[in-house]
Design a protein around this motif. Structure first.
Motif, PDB file in Angstrom:
ATOM      1  N   TYR A 205       2.147   2.752   2.142  1.00  9.45           N
ATOM      2  CA  TYR A 205       1.719   1.897   1.290  1.00  9.45           C
ATOM      3  C   TYR A 205       2.403   0.511   1.271  1.00  9.45           C
ATOM      4  O   TYR A 205       3.567   0.536   1.529  1.00  9.45           O
ATOM      5  N   LYS A 206       1.546  -0.357   1.529  1.00  6.67           N
ATOM      6  CA  LYS A 206       1.841  -1.793   1.733  1.00  6.67           C
ATOM      7  C   LYS A 206       1.487  -2.673   0.447  1.00  6.67           C
ATOM      8  O   LYS A 206       0.374  -2.905   0.134  1.00  6.67           O
ATOM      9  N   PRO A 207       2.442  -3.140  -0.330  1.00  6.05           N
ATOM     10  CA  PRO A 207       2.197  -3.657  -1.692  1.00  6.05           C
ATOM     11  C   PRO A 207       1.338  -5.017  -1.417  1.00  6.05           C
ATOM     12  O   PRO A 207       0.906  -5.313  -2.527  1.00  6.05           O
ATOM     13  N   TYR A 208       1.376  -5.381  -0.445  1.00  8.07           N
ATOM     14  CA  TYR A 208       0.575  -6.763  -0.351  1.00  8.07           C
ATOM     15  C   TYR A 208      -0.451  -6.688   0.903  1.00  8.07           C
ATOM     16  O   TYR A 208      -0.420  -7.765   1.389  1.00  8.07           O
ATOM     17  N   LYS A 209      -0.961  -5.591   1.140  1.00  7.63           N
ATOM     18  CA  LYS A 209      -1.900  -5.481   2.268  1.00  7.63           C
ATOM     19  C   LYS A 209      -3.251  -5.606   1.400  1.00  7.63           C
ATOM     20  O   LYS A 209      -3.420  -4.742   0.378  1.00  7.63           O
ATOM     21  N   PRO A 210      -3.918  -6.628   1.765  1.00 10.80           N
ATOM     22  CA  PRO A 210      -5.370  -6.928   1.054  1.00 10.80           C
ATOM     23  C   PRO A 210      -6.220  -6.013   1.268  1.00 10.80           C
ATOM     24  O   PRO A 210      -6.372  -5.697   2.532  1.00 10.80           O
ATOM     25  N   THR A 211      -7.300  -5.899   0.289  1.00 13.59           N
ATOM     26  CA  THR A 211      -8.713  -5.408   0.634  1.00 13.59           C
ATOM     27  C   THR A 211      -9.668  -6.490  -0.179  1.00 13.59           C
ATOM     28  O   THR A 211      -9.365  -6.752  -1.226  1.00 13.59           O
ATOM     29  N   ASP A 212     -10.478  -7.034   0.605  1.00 13.43           N
ATOM     30  CA  ASP A 212     -11.197  -8.024   0.116  1.00 13.43           C
ATOM     31  C   ASP A 212     -10.024  -9.139  -0.651  1.00 13.43           C
ATOM     32  O   ASP A 212     -10.462  -9.505  -1.913  1.00 13.43           O
ATOM     33  N   TRP A 213      -9.329  -9.517  -0.057  1.00 11.78           N
ATOM     34  CA  TRP A 213      -8.155 -10.701  -0.221  1.00 11.78           C
ATOM     35  C   TRP A 213      -7.139 -10.396  -1.332  1.00 11.78           C
ATOM     36  O   TRP A 213      -6.194 -10.793  -1.502  1.00 11.78           O
TER      37      TRP A 213
END
Lengths: 374, 424
Positions: A205-213
């Protein structure tokens, strides 16, 4: 709502509507520190919210809210400028950490402690510049009792969907005045649906990997995936960085998510009159005077339109498009420096723009009428 | 597979820095207590201690300088899971700026542990004096030794109500000491004493930690308070703030044809806001729209009390009142607060107590002894008088509000009715 009581009036203030709206939308906690003219919100918050905490100051308020938000709760608070000033560093923290929350800012007359029981619309410029780096933080503004019902819930939903603090801007005269009101006309409020990172995923899990920003959220209170939340410059894992490309992209994304998804929360009212050459622009408490002014002007045969911006920051481009299509624009707001126009145009305001301002007194319909006719 | 708390043996601190020992002993203590890394939420902030995050396999929350205690407190409020452990790392500088947060968490006895990395100065920013720097200790901002005594953070936390507080020397293995704190129910604070190798040691040559501790008077020790840990105690909650709002039935008529603005003013404690509420509700029951707001000094129990009302047969947008159409004044405080308004009135009506001087005004002036029913009821009586004389709403509609709200016992209604019957 209250279907069987349709048309019956009650006596209420807008603070009650704001708190009930956020509670129904799913606010979990009200964190409060007393300050005029936000005290009614505090009172109702303590009566209504599942969790109410009395913080010892406004810095603590925002820090507690951030901790709650990191653990998956949706906290709200209410304050006015002196308290808000103390919150700003922590609001920047929550913005950087991408934690959802709503801060109701009840404007009063400044500078400093100014006059606690006097209304004003003087905090817009501050709100535009409050995030270091110039990033916009969403600001919605209530212009009627109905707005005080619909916008708080939308603010909460926006905070969750964009993972950001959201400011609901209002003012003393809006939240401390009681009015006869038919609550049966209020639309139902749906509880905000929270989406989380799929816990079944076995990948990292990447806490700051975005989906739709916007990154998928996981609370720090679960035990399956490591969560790193960070107020300092960080990469997608939430690890502190100086200025790596990944970290800079993340910091840039904080602005982009607010701007690129602005279409999802561009709210305004436009009361257009055919062949009108004059446009009145008013928001917040001044809207009431503008509506009365418009009524009188139209009764006299004047052709005038009215724009009521609800989303103030980021400024929707459509406002300038609307304003540019009129040969005369009158912007009315209760300050002395025309902060709304400055937000749109900087110091070079278009020559066809006129300003109706005031300090320490509500702008009257007559003042707007005079400027429209001038 | 057992996951260690630290993901590296190489910690990011200067050689000889006590922060490394704190990190290692924290990991060891948590292992002794059988915590898993993801049961632990480590909250750090700005200061050398805060760069430990990347070495931890726990959850990590990295906040603002000095605010980690409050941030951790927020997480603590959100969970009542005894299997979770919230640990805050903070420096002596952070403890200085964030002292209120430590006091508050101690007072509430929140379920969390704060580990104060006290190396007697601000290390990250260049070795400046902090609030925990002891007397005589040299820093880059006090070359002749700090002239002031440092805070006794342990005594402060203990006095504020922390369940467990200890001060320990940051040397050798102190994991057992930390384990006691970590397993405490409620708030615990551990102050770990150390010397910053980059500034403290260089600026205080030949001084040893033991001697500094001894001379500071802040010796190692343990302090406890036998208190229950924080538990959520919330009073009765309304399920719906709108459901508690009384709906006002229309039962009366008003002949008001256009909007009317009015002011009711008197002294605090003389029923001004109550009487304004009576007008509002009676007007709504008479089919009118209203707006109502109060105005009074910050000391709400003394001085003037004013209410502004708009009554209208149609919807009210703008509710501001500069010069009202009507005004009711029942005391000197009310007159002083509204003298200019009365003077500015070119028409309309002024209902004023007969004991008061009447300002120059273009309005019709109606004087009456409103205070004859007692000063506490002057405003309510004046409102009945106004209703009777103006005919805008009926006195019956006012009586109905009093009856519906059960205020009849609190107001001398017989006296008011009697006084009203004498009005010509």
């Amino acid at each position: 709502m209250q279907e069987n009581k349709k048309g019956m009036q009650t006596l209420t203030d807008a603070s009650r509507l704001i708190i009930e709206s956020m509670a129904r939308a799913g606010a979990d906690a009200f964190i409060g520190y007393p300050i005029t003219p936000a005290n009614l919100l505090y009172l109702y918050g303590s009566q209504r919210m599942p969790l109410m905490l009395a913080a010892p100051d406004e810095i603590t308020t925002l820090q507690w809210m951030s901790g709650l938000a990191a653990a998956g709760k949706i906290p709200v608070t209410a304050t006015s400028f002196p308290g808000y000033a103390l919150m700003i560093e922590s609001i920047n923290m929550a913005y950087m950490m991408e934690l959802p929350m709503v801060i109701v800012l009840v404007q009063r007359l400044g500078p400093a402690t100014g006059t606690a029981t006097c209304g004003a619309q003087g905090d817009l410029s501050l709100l535009r510049g409050q995030i270091s780096g110039g990033h916009p933080l969403p600001v919605l503004c209530t212009s009627s009792f109905r707005d005080c019902w619909t916008l708080p819930a939308k603010a909460l939903e926006l905070a969750v969907n964009l993972r950001t603090p959201v400011v609901l801007l209002t003012s003393k005269e809006m939240v401390m005045t009681s009015k006869s009101f038919d609550i049966s006309v209020l639309p139902e409020i749906e509880k905000v649906e929270r989406k989380y990172y799929d816990m079944k995923c076995d990948g990292k899990y990447k806490p700051y990997k975005p989906t739709d920003w916007v990154p998928d959220f996981l609370p720090v209170t679960q035990s399956k995936h490591q969560v790193r939340i960070n107020a300092s410059t960080h990469d997608q894992l939430g690890l502190l960085q100086h200025s790596t490309e990944e970290a800079m992209n993340n910091t840039r994304r904080l602005e982009e998510k607010i701007v690129k998804r602005a279409h999802e929360y561009t709210w305004y009212e436009l009361d257009e009159m055919q062949e009108a050459n004059t446009l009145v622009v008013a928001y917040g408490i001044t809207t009431a005077a503008a509506k009365d002014a418009l009524g009188q002007l139209r009764a006299e045969g004047e052709k005038v339109s009215l724009l009521i911006p609800k989303t103030l920051i980021p400024v929707p481009e459509v406002y300038a498009e609307i304003m540019d299509s009129y040969s005369k624009v009158v912007v009315a707001e209760e300050n002395i420096n025309n902060q709304f126009s400055e937000l749109l145009y900087g110091v070079r305001k278009p020559r066809n723009h006129r300003f109706v301002g005031s300090m320490g007194k509500m702008i009257t319909p007559q003042q707007i009428i005079e400027e429209v006719k001038a | 597979m057992k996951v260690p708390f630290l993901n590296t043996d190489t910690l990011p601190y200067c050689k000889g820095c006590g922060h490394s020992l704190i990190a290692k002993n924290t990991a060891k203590a948590l292992e002794k207590l059988n915590y898993q890394p993801l049961d632990v939420i480590m909250v750090t902030d700005i200061g050398c201690h805060g760069i430990i995050d990347k070495c931890l396999n726990t959850h990590t929350v990295h906040g603002l300088h000095g605010r980690s205690t409050a941030l951790g407190a927020g997480i603590s409020f959100a969970t009542d899971d005894p299997g979770k452990k919230i640990i805050v790392f903070i420096g002596d500088g952070g403890s200085t700026i964030g002292l209120q947060h430590i006091m508050e968490a101690s007072r509430l006895n929140l379920n969390m542990t704060v580990v104060v990395h006290n190396n007697y100065l601000y290390g990250m920013t260049g070795g400046q004096t902090s609030g925990l720097t002891p007397t005589g200790f040299n820093t880059t901002t006090s070359f002749d030794g700090n002239p002031f005594e440092g805070y006794d953070i342990c005594a402060l936390s203990h006095t504020a109500g922390a369940a467990y507080v200890s001060r320990i020397m940051g040397i050798c293995d102190f994991s057992d000491n930390l384990a006691i704190a970590f397993s405490t129910k409620g708030f615990s604070l551990v102050e770990v004493l150390e010397i910053c190798p980059s500034y403290g040691m260089k600026l205080n040559p030949r001084r040893k930690l033991a001697e500094i501790v001894e001379s500071s008077g802040r010796k190692p020790g343990e302090w406890t308070n036998n208190r229950e840990p924080y538990e959520l105690h919330q009073g009765q909650k309304n399920q719906d703030l709108l459901a508690t709002l009384p709906l006002i039935k229309k039962g009366f008529k008003s002949y008001l044809k256009k909007p009317l603005s009015m002011v009711v003013s008197g002294s605090a404690g003389e029923g001004v806001q109550l009487s304004a509420g009576l007008i509002s509700k009676a007007a709504i029951s008479s089919g009118l729209h209203i707006s109502q707001k109060g105005s009074y000094p910050v000391t709400v129990g003394v001085g003037f009390s004013t209410a502004e009302l708009n009554l209208s047969p149609g919807h009210i947008n703008f509710h501001g009142i500069n010069v009202p159409d009507m005004i009711i004044v029942t005391s000197q405080d009310g007159l002083a607060h509204n003298r200019k308004r009365i003077e500015a009135m070119k028409s309309g009506k002024v209902f004023i107590d007969s004991s008061l001087e009447v300002p120059q005004t273009g309005a019709d002036v109606i004087r009456y002894d409103f205070r004859s029913v007692g000063e506490r009821n002057a405003s309510v009586f004046a409102v009945f008088f106004w209703a009777l004389k103006s005919g805008i709403i009926s006195t019956e509609s006012l009586f109905k509000v009093i009856q519906d709200e059960g205020k009849g016992d609190k107001l001398p209604m017989d006296k008011i009715k009697d006084a009203l019957s004498k009005v010509k």
